[in-house]
Design an enzyme around this catalytic site. Structure first.
Site, PDB file in Angstrom:
ATOM      1  N   GLU A 266      15.385  10.383  -4.178  1.00  0.00           N
ATOM      2  CA  GLU A 266      14.979  11.311  -3.117  1.00  0.00           C
ATOM      3  C   GLU A 266      13.598  10.976  -2.572  1.00  0.00           C
ATOM      4  O   GLU A 266      13.042  11.745  -1.801  1.00  0.00           O
ATOM      5  CB  GLU A 266      15.006  12.744  -3.656  1.00  0.00           C
ATOM      6  CG  GLU A 266      16.359  13.204  -4.183  1.00  0.00           C
ATOM      7  CD  GLU A 266      16.683  12.699  -5.598  1.00  0.00           C
ATOM      8  OE1 GLU A 266      15.780  12.100  -6.229  1.00  0.00           O
ATOM      9  OE2 GLU A 266      17.818  12.903  -6.045  1.00  0.00           O
ATOM     10  N   SER A 267      12.996   9.870  -2.940  1.00  0.00           N
ATOM     11  CA  SER A 267      11.722   9.323  -2.448  1.00  0.00           C
ATOM     12  C   SER A 267      10.785   8.904  -3.592  1.00  0.00           C
ATOM     13  O   SER A 267      11.059   7.912  -4.242  1.00  0.00           O
ATOM     14  CB  SER A 267      11.024  10.199  -1.418  1.00  0.00           C
ATOM     15  OG  SER A 267      11.796  10.237  -0.228  1.00  0.00           O
TER      16      SER A 267
ATOM     17  N   SER B 173      -2.888   4.483 -12.602  1.00  0.00           N
ATOM     18  CA  SER B 173      -2.114   4.718 -11.387  1.00  0.00           C
ATOM     19  C   SER B 173      -0.660   4.509 -11.729  1.00  0.00           C
ATOM     20  O   SER B 173      -0.322   3.582 -12.473  1.00  0.00           O
ATOM     21  CB  SER B 173      -2.498   3.729 -10.277  1.00  0.00           C
ATOM     22  OG  SER B 173      -3.703   4.087  -9.662  1.00  0.00           O
TER      23      SER B 173
ATOM     24  N   HIS C 106      -2.639   9.280  -9.544  1.00  0.00           N
ATOM     25  CA  HIS C 106      -3.856   8.498  -9.751  1.00  0.00           C
ATOM     26  C   HIS C 106      -4.800   9.398 -10.541  1.00  0.00           C
ATOM     27  O   HIS C 106      -5.000  10.559 -10.153  1.00  0.00           O
ATOM     28  CB  HIS C 106      -4.496   8.097  -8.425  1.00  0.00           C
ATOM     29  CG  HIS C 106      -3.595   7.284  -7.558  1.00  0.00           C
ATOM     30  ND1 HIS C 106      -3.262   5.980  -7.850  1.00  0.00           N
ATOM     31  CD2 HIS C 106      -2.916   7.589  -6.433  1.00  0.00           C
ATOM     32  CE1 HIS C 106      -2.439   5.530  -6.925  1.00  0.00           C
ATOM     33  NE2 HIS C 106      -2.202   6.480  -6.057  1.00  0.00           N
TER      34      HIS C 106
ATOM     35  N   CYS D 177      13.199  13.890  -0.042  1.00  0.00           N
ATOM     36  CA  CYS D 177      13.996  14.062   1.167  1.00  0.00           C
ATOM     37  C   CYS D 177      15.263  14.810   0.783  1.00  0.00           C
ATOM     38  O   CYS D 177      15.616  14.900  -0.395  1.00  0.00           O
ATOM     39  CB  CYS D 177      14.300  12.733   1.835  1.00  0.00           C
ATOM     40  SG  CYS D 177      15.194  11.589   0.797  1.00  0.00           S
TER      41      CYS D 177
END
Lengths: 123, 123
Positions: free
Chosen positions: A62-63, A55, A68, A83
């Site tokens: 930008e986020s 993971s 996974h 974003c």
């Protein structure tokens, strides 16, 4: 755009099994992909599971991107959340399909934070 | 279940604006929520944006939780991604609504890694 963010949910099947269990490869893969689509990488954290699977999350200005993996099913679930208007998360699809050797893939884009114009104008 | 993971996309509106800009509160909030729903916290990484907003991810043994906040819109986008059958990501909704003081919320659950039975039986 009335949405604050764009969230791409990418599913990769029939991937290279060894790649899906290689933490350092996946870390490099996600960071490089973020940079290639024009994102700014801020931090990352990855975890190797036993007996297999990884993971990982890359926080970008930008986020985020996250992954996974289930090597036993040759499957990876990847999210690309951005974003702003400068990055198209879909531009990461072909890069990741190639890097993970995926034989099949599907993607869904969801808008996050949808407001009507009146609310967007507040403050 | 034919899906490897359950992915809950939670949108919180009309939240407490100060809470949405408080990195340490949000870090504690997401880690505590993960533990309350029965997840095992492995690591976390959070980032404070200027002039406002926080992004953060908590890696759990069962996948991840993440948050992106827009204090200027009193909005938070939260994801809760779990694998296995022991955790119901929906059990985090009421906890997070209360901790972030959300006046409105909506949630969508998406199954990740759907295989037909034949493929699931391989390996």
């Amino acid at each position: 755009m009335n949405a604050l963010g764009r969230h791409l949910l990418l599913e990769l099947k029939e991937c290279d099994r060894e790649v899906l269990d290689n933490l350092e490869y996946l870390r490099k893969c996600l960071c490089e992909t973020a940079e290639k689509i024009g994102a700014t990488v801020l931090n990352n954290v990855f975890h190797q599971f036993s007996p297999q699977g990884v993971s990982g999350v890359v926080v970008i200005a930008e986020s985020h991107l996250c992954i996974h993996t289930w090597p036993e099913y040759r499957f990876a679930a990847i999210d690309i959340f951005t974003c702003g208007d400068t990055i198209d998360p879909k531009s990461a699809i072909d890069i990741l399909v190639e890097k993970l050797g995926a034989g099949q893939h599907s993607a869904m884009e969801i808008e996050r934070g949808i407001f009507n114009r009146e609310l967007m104008a507040v403050d």
